[in-house]
Design an enzyme around this catalytic site. Sequence first.
Site, PDB file in Angstrom:
ATOM      1  N   PRO A 141       0.835  -1.206   0.000  1.00  0.00           N
ATOM      2  CG  PRO A 141      -0.578  -1.499   1.799  1.00  0.00           C
ATOM      3  CD  PRO A 141       0.691  -1.987   1.214  1.00  0.00           C
ATOM      4  CD  GLU A 142       3.473   2.951  -4.021  1.00  0.00           C
ATOM      5  OE1 GLU A 142       3.473   4.105  -4.452  1.00  0.00           O
ATOM      6  OE2 GLU A 142       4.050   2.017  -4.585  1.00  0.00           O
TER       7      GLU A 142
ATOM      8  CE  LYS B 266       4.660   3.608   2.256  1.00  0.00           C
ATOM      9  NZ  LYS B 266       4.990   2.543   1.282  1.00  0.00           N
TER      10      LYS B 266
ATOM     11  NE  ARG C 273       5.523 -10.821   2.057  1.00  0.00           N
ATOM     12  CZ  ARG C 273       6.335 -10.381   1.106  1.00  0.00           C
ATOM     13  NH1 ARG C 273       5.847  -9.714   0.095  1.00  0.00           N
ATOM     14  NH2 ARG C 273       7.627 -10.592   1.168  1.00  0.00           N
TER      15      ARG C 273
ATOM     16  NE  ARG D 252      10.326  -2.148  -3.930  1.00  0.00           N
ATOM     17  CZ  ARG D 252       9.230  -1.536  -3.515  1.00  0.00           C
ATOM     18  NH1 ARG D 252       9.296  -0.607  -2.601  1.00  0.00           N
ATOM     19  NH2 ARG D 252       8.054  -1.859  -4.014  1.00  0.00           N
TER      20      ARG D 252
END
Length: 289
Positions: free
Chosen positions: A2-3, A69, A130, A279
């Site tokens: 999620p951003e 975030k 996770r 990334r």
Amino acid sequence: MPELPEVEGVVRQLRPVAEQKTITHVQLSETIYTSKEAGKECIVKVLAPHDFERMMTGMTITDVSRRAKYIYMTLTKDGRTYLLASHLGMSGAWFDVASIEDIPDAKYQKHAHAIFTLNNGRLLVFSDIRRFGELRLLQEAADYPPLLLMAPEPFDDDACAYFIEKTTLKKYANKPIKAVIMDGHIISGCGNIYATEALYLERIRPQTITHTLSDAQKRALFAQIVRILHESIEVGGSTISDYRNVNGEAGGMQHRLKMYGKKQCACGTATESLVIGGRTSVYCPNCQQ
Ligand SMILES: [Zn+2]
């Protein structure tokens, strides 16, 4: 993962179901208990699980907001104010349900790690497949200094000037621009998806060394990031892999992405990818020079 737009969506959905409610019971998962006993900071940070349960019980949620975030819940109990900072990590999600079985995805039912019963009988559930998410109970944000080091909100008036000033510092000037815009000390809440899209739309390769960009290019890039974040918030965020919103629904932004996760650009050229800052970074060698 999620951003910012997805977190903003969660905040907007949590407000009407959480604000002005009192937490009457808290139950953390066995996994949190056993991990903490083994010395691992699993989801609940700093506090022992039973202390977290005890302290959170009786709290009234007075406000839900977002900072980068993080989801901030302002809480009060016995005349004192607290802050629960929650981060969704890779796959965290909040649900507002009548029972655990009502969580719309079996995986999230199985990985419900914190269950808050509210005084209206409903459950506010933090699920995390996770377990990279976090629940951090503080007196105030200053008690966890990393929260104070985050860049301004990208929508704040001073955020662009802050970004440009930071990019001139030696430690950032020689880094690839994509690593810089994804650094939360420089821009708040621009993760891989939105960084990839903004660089594509501005025709800048992700590996471009930051100091080779002009201030005008940096300003245009920043404006593009803000525009994409706004667009994504409007359509409910991007649903990629495990992310779900409070109602278990998917967002709509993933259908609008032009470069993230693409094998081929709209121009017909095969995309290329490389790893920057750990990334995967996808770009079009034709459109991005
Ligand atoms: Zn192209």
